[in-house]
Motif scaffolding. Structure first.
Motif, PDB file in Angstrom:
ATOM      1  N   PHE A  81       0.863  -1.172   0.000  1.00 20.16           N
ATOM      2  CA  PHE A  81       0.000   0.000   0.000  1.00 20.16           C
ATOM      3  C   PHE A  81       0.901   1.223   0.000  1.00 20.16           C
ATOM      4  O   PHE A  81       2.111   1.129   0.253  1.00 20.16           O
ATOM      5  CB  PHE A  81      -0.913   0.007   1.226  1.00 20.16           C
ATOM      6  CG  PHE A  81      -0.158   0.189   2.526  1.00 20.16           C
ATOM      7  CD1 PHE A  81      -0.034   1.440   3.113  1.00 20.16           C
ATOM      8  CD2 PHE A  81       0.466  -0.893   3.150  1.00 20.16           C
ATOM      9  CE1 PHE A  81       0.691   1.615   4.290  1.00 20.16           C
ATOM     10  CE2 PHE A  81       1.186  -0.727   4.327  1.00 20.16           C
ATOM     11  CZ  PHE A  81       1.298   0.540   4.892  1.00 20.16           C
ATOM     12  N   SER A  82       0.322   2.390  -0.256  1.00 16.41           N
ATOM     13  CA  SER A  82       1.124   3.616  -0.291  1.00 16.41           C
ATOM     14  C   SER A  82       0.491   4.781   0.442  1.00 16.41           C
ATOM     15  O   SER A  82       1.152   5.789   0.677  1.00 16.41           O
ATOM     16  CB  SER A  82       1.385   4.041  -1.746  1.00 16.41           C
ATOM     17  OG  SER A  82       2.163   3.080  -2.427  1.00 16.41           O
ATOM     18  N   LEU A  83      -0.781   4.680   0.790  1.00 17.27           N
ATOM     19  CA  LEU A  83      -1.486   5.772   1.464  1.00 17.27           C
ATOM     20  C   LEU A  83      -2.335   5.189   2.573  1.00 17.27           C
ATOM     21  O   LEU A  83      -2.932   4.117   2.412  1.00 17.27           O
ATOM     22  CB  LEU A  83      -2.333   6.540   0.454  1.00 17.27           C
ATOM     23  CG  LEU A  83      -3.120   7.746   0.952  1.00 17.27           C
ATOM     24  CD1 LEU A  83      -3.071   8.881  -0.078  1.00 17.27           C
ATOM     25  CD2 LEU A  83      -4.586   7.380   1.223  1.00 17.27           C
ATOM     26  N   VAL A  84      -2.401   5.903   3.704  1.00 16.68           N
ATOM     27  CA  VAL A  84      -3.175   5.424   4.842  1.00 16.68           C
ATOM     28  C   VAL A  84      -4.115   6.525   5.328  1.00 16.68           C
ATOM     29  O   VAL A  84      -3.910   7.714   5.058  1.00 16.68           O
ATOM     30  CB  VAL A  84      -2.270   4.980   6.014  1.00 16.68           C
ATOM     31  CG1 VAL A  84      -1.324   3.880   5.571  1.00 16.68           C
ATOM     32  CG2 VAL A  84      -1.482   6.161   6.588  1.00 16.68           C
ATOM     33  N   ALA A 142      -7.498  13.063   7.533  1.00 12.36           N
ATOM     34  CA  ALA A 142      -6.850  13.344   6.257  1.00 12.36           C
ATOM     35  C   ALA A 142      -6.017  12.125   5.873  1.00 12.36           C
ATOM     36  O   ALA A 142      -5.532  11.391   6.735  1.00 12.36           O
ATOM     37  CB  ALA A 142      -5.955  14.576   6.373  1.00 12.36           C
ATOM     38  N   PRO A 143      -5.845  11.880   4.582  1.00 14.76           N
ATOM     39  CA  PRO A 143      -4.992  10.766   4.155  1.00 14.76           C
ATOM     40  C   PRO A 143      -3.517  11.140   4.312  1.00 14.76           C
ATOM     41  O   PRO A 143      -3.152  12.312   4.292  1.00 14.76           O
ATOM     42  CB  PRO A 143      -5.363  10.588   2.684  1.00 14.76           C
ATOM     43  CG  PRO A 143      -5.775  11.964   2.241  1.00 14.76           C
ATOM     44  CD  PRO A 143      -6.440  12.600   3.430  1.00 14.76           C
ATOM     45  N   LEU A 144      -2.673  10.130   4.453  1.00 12.69           N
ATOM     46  CA  LEU A 144      -1.234  10.337   4.582  1.00 12.69           C
ATOM     47  C   LEU A 144      -0.511   9.447   3.576  1.00 12.69           C
ATOM     48  O   LEU A 144      -0.695   8.227   3.565  1.00 12.69           O
ATOM     49  CB  LEU A 144      -0.758  10.012   5.996  1.00 12.69           C
ATOM     50  CG  LEU A 144       0.751  10.125   6.248  1.00 12.69           C
ATOM     51  CD1 LEU A 144       1.200  11.591   6.155  1.00 12.69           C
ATOM     52  CD2 LEU A 144       1.117   9.542   7.612  1.00 12.69           C
ATOM     53  N   TRP A 145       0.325  10.064   2.738  1.00 12.00           N
ATOM     54  CA  TRP A 145       1.123   9.319   1.775  1.00 12.00           C
ATOM     55  C   TRP A 145       2.383   8.813   2.467  1.00 12.00           C
ATOM     56  O   TRP A 145       3.145   9.590   3.038  1.00 12.00           O
ATOM     57  CB  TRP A 145       1.483  10.200   0.587  1.00 12.00           C
ATOM     58  CG  TRP A 145       2.374   9.536  -0.424  1.00 12.00           C
ATOM     59  CD1 TRP A 145       3.731   9.646  -0.529  1.00 12.00           C
ATOM     60  CD2 TRP A 145       1.965   8.635  -1.469  1.00 12.00           C
ATOM     61  NE1 TRP A 145       4.191   8.887  -1.574  1.00 12.00           N
ATOM     62  CE2 TRP A 145       3.128   8.250  -2.170  1.00 12.00           C
ATOM     63  CE3 TRP A 145       0.739   8.123  -1.874  1.00 12.00           C
ATOM     64  CZ2 TRP A 145       3.097   7.386  -3.256  1.00 12.00           C
ATOM     65  CZ3 TRP A 145       0.714   7.268  -2.956  1.00 12.00           C
ATOM     66  CH2 TRP A 145       1.866   6.904  -3.634  1.00 12.00           C
ATOM     67  N   VAL A 146       2.627   7.494   2.410  1.00  9.22           N
ATOM     68  CA  VAL A 146       3.795   6.907   3.072  1.00  9.22           C
ATOM     69  C   VAL A 146       4.721   6.221   2.076  1.00  9.22           C
ATOM     70  O   VAL A 146       5.796   5.746   2.460  1.00  9.22           O
ATOM     71  CB  VAL A 146       3.363   5.909   4.171  1.00  9.22           C
ATOM     72  CG1 VAL A 146       2.630   6.634   5.286  1.00  9.22           C
ATOM     73  CG2 VAL A 146       2.508   4.783   3.597  1.00  9.22           C
ATOM     74  N   GLY A 147       4.332   6.124   0.826  1.00  6.93           N
ATOM     75  CA  GLY A 147       5.132   5.419  -0.167  1.00  6.93           C
ATOM     76  C   GLY A 147       4.897   3.927  -0.081  1.00  6.93           C
ATOM     77  O   GLY A 147       4.239   3.410   0.830  1.00  6.93           O
ATOM     78  N   ALA A 148       5.421   3.209  -1.057  1.00  6.20           N
ATOM     79  CA  ALA A 148       5.182   1.765  -1.138  1.00  6.20           C
ATOM     80  C   ALA A 148       5.671   1.058   0.126  1.00  6.20           C
ATOM     81  O   ALA A 148       6.863   1.074   0.436  1.00  6.20           O
ATOM     82  CB  ALA A 148       5.879   1.200  -2.365  1.00  6.20           C
ATOM     83  N   SER A 149       4.740   0.445   0.841  1.00  7.18           N
ATOM     84  CA  SER A 149       5.032  -0.186   2.135  1.00  7.18           C
ATOM     85  C   SER A 149       4.326  -1.529   2.213  1.00  7.18           C
ATOM     86  O   SER A 149       3.321  -1.768   1.535  1.00  7.18           O
ATOM     87  CB  SER A 149       4.557   0.714   3.286  1.00  7.18           C
ATOM     88  OG  SER A 149       5.123   2.010   3.197  1.00  7.18           O
ATOM     89  N   ASP A 150       4.855  -2.404   3.078  1.00  7.98           N
ATOM     90  CA  ASP A 150       4.213  -3.716   3.244  1.00  7.98           C
ATOM     91  C   ASP A 150       4.049  -4.114   4.702  1.00  7.98           C
ATOM     92  O   ASP A 150       3.783  -5.270   5.010  1.00  7.98           O
ATOM     93  CB  ASP A 150       4.980  -4.799   2.473  1.00  7.98           C
ATOM     94  CG  ASP A 150       6.422  -4.943   2.934  1.00  7.98           C
ATOM     95  OD1 ASP A 150       6.802  -4.329   3.964  1.00  7.98           O
ATOM     96  OD2 ASP A 150       7.180  -5.681   2.274  1.00  7.98           O
TER      97      ASP A 150
END
Length: 513
Positions: A81-84, A142-150
């Protein structure tokens, strides 16, 4: 809200995932032992959205008179995923406390530092609109972009209880984490010649009561679905069907773009007129006397002709990446488009999604926000009308046509007769890039010019209800305003807000004022 609705059936997609628990990491650089589970994705649809419930973390968390002090998600390995973001069942409920998340990048064994998630997502539909009143809408951060994460870990801590703490739970019912995989960037698609663009329904008069109109079936090319074709067709006077971008156009030619401002496919011959200004083009200025004089003007047709023939005060059209260009999955939004009467003002926002993205990732960030607004928050479409990245690239937001008065969901209380522009990032303490501020100026010089607005001026909007102005209040606002001018919020961040004066003056110069 006086709107024009072009609707058909609703198509929605959802996905959920149950994943195993991980051992708590002992430090930011320590990788926990993990177990994996297969993802439950959306067949044939790029990207996905997954939900995980947030639970009391330990038995000791049930303190403070029975109120749980902390909820969250222990370290867990998940599908990429990339956004939480965090959502809950009722949009009327409030999450009171602090939310933080940390993640592990794909291919890494190191965990990130804890990052704050903005608890209050102040960009939302008006409460009296069909979208705001729908039963699908949920409360959301608000959404938070974290980059490609697993892998992910979450903690939400309740606010400290005082004599002023409101009654009721700090944690609303249905609290859960949303993990958004924006999918891959779209592959280039062939565009249909401009003369072959299909039509969309003609508009009803703007002053008529809102009503539903069925969308005709549009014959899409093999590369486009019906919804993709409909979304592209509303820009058909500006670019070919299926185009991934709308090209820039100089000031001498941009006056012709007024023809694309109507909700239907019939070309408009003059700037859209507002019944509240007695037919005048309502060019706003900061001088109230000049405002009154403009409002008393009755020769609206002649003034409109000047805009078409000579470009008037319409800035050059900037290059705009279309929804096809950034890869919008048109199957997840609500079908059809919603229009308002005119565009009197532009509200500038920041997405509060963080600044840890590259310009090459901008389309992915936008797809993530789009999915979060539609699938997680329960909105009909992306909330913002336009988005701007740190390199100054402008992107089409909510569907309906970039030159048209599309009703967005960006400034609670003032979504009618306005547009919302969101700069990707968080600018409370970070300086917005000059390229982004200049892009806001270029976009407003063009779009506000199409509707006869002076970027240096002020205008009057009627509140639909919010935390600053009661419903029905007539509010005087700058034509280019920050979100905080219409709603009590930190958005668009102190440092971006301070740049709005520069955006106004640059936009006015580009209009030839």
């Amino acid at each position: 809200m006086r709107g024009i609705f072009v609707t058909s059936t609703v198509t929605a997609c959802a996905a959920a995932l149950t994943l195993p628990l991980l051992t708590t990491p002992t430090g930011a650089a320590t990788a926990p032992a993990v177990r994996t589970a297969p993802a439950v994705g959306l067949s044939g649809v790029p990207g996905s959205t997954r939900s995980l419930p947030l639970v009391p973390l330990t038995a000791g968390d049930r303190a403070l008179g029975g109120r749980p002090a902390e909820r969250g998600l222990p370290p867990r390995e998940v599908e990429p995923f990339s956004l939480v973001g965090i959502v809950w069942d009722s949009a009327a409920a409030e999450l009171r406390g602090q939310a933080q998340v940390r993640t592990r990048a794909v291919g890494s064994r190191r965990w990130s530092a804890w990052q704050d998630v903005q608890i209050h997502d102040d960009d939302r539909p008006d409460l009296d609109s069909a979208e705001g009143a729908s039963g699908r809408r949920r409360g959301a951060t608000a959404p938070l972009w974290v980059g490609a994460s697993d892998a992910v870990q979450v903690r939400v801590r309740a606010e400290t209880v005082t004599d002023r703490t409101p009654e009721g739970p700090a944690f609303p019912v249905g609290l859960r984490l949303e993990l958004v995989d924006p999918g891959k960037d779209p592959a280039p698609q062939p565009a249909r010649p401009q003369g072959q663009a299909p039509s969309v329904p003609a508009a009803v008069p703007a002053a008529a009561p809102a009503r539903a109109a069925e969308e005709p079936t549009i014959a899409a090319s093999p590369a486009l679905s019906e919804e993709e074709a409909a979304t592209s067709a509303v820009n058909s006077l500006l670019a070919p069907l299926g185009a991934t971008e709308i090209p820039a156009r100089d000031k001498d030619g941009s006056g012709a773009d007024v023809a694309a401002t109507g909700p239907g496919d019939a070309p408009v011959k003059s700037p859209p007129q507002d019944p509240d200004t007695d037919g005048a083009a309502d060019v706003d200025t900061t001088d109230d006397a000049a405002d009154a004089a403009a409002d008393d003007t009755t020769d609206g047709a002649d003034q409109g002709s000047r805009y078409v023939e000579g470009g008037g005060y319409i800035g050059p059209r900037p290059r705009i990446v279309t929804r096809a260009g950034w890869g919008a999955d048109e199957s997840i939004r609500e079908r059809g488009f919603v229009y308002t009467k005119t565009v009197r003002a532009a509200f500038v926002h920041h997405t509060a999604s963080g600044n840890k993205y590259s310009c090459s990732q901008s389309a992915s960030v936008i797809r993530g926000i789009y999915r979060y607004h539609v699938q997680s928050s329960g909105w009909r479409d992306m909330g913002y009308n336009f988005l701007v990245d740190k390199c100054g690239t402008i992107y089409e937001g909510r569907s309906g046509g970039v030159a048209k008065a599309v009703m967005g969901a960006h400034t609670l209380g003032f979504n009618s007769n306005s547009m919302g522009i969101a700069v990707l990032g968080t600018f409370a303490s970070s300086t917005p890039p000059t390229a982004a501020v200049d892009a806001v100026a270029r976009l407003t010089a063009w779009k506000l010019g199409l509707f006869g607005r002076n970027p240096l001026g002020s205008t009057t909007l009627v509140s639909a209800g919010g935390n600053l102005f009661k419903k029905g209040t007539k509010v005087r606002l700058k034509v280019i305003s920050g979100h905080r001018d219409g709603y009590a919020t930190e958005c668009p961040g102190d440092l971006l807000y301070k740049k709005l004066g520069k955006a106004r003056s640059t936009a006015a110069r580009l209009q030839g004022r």
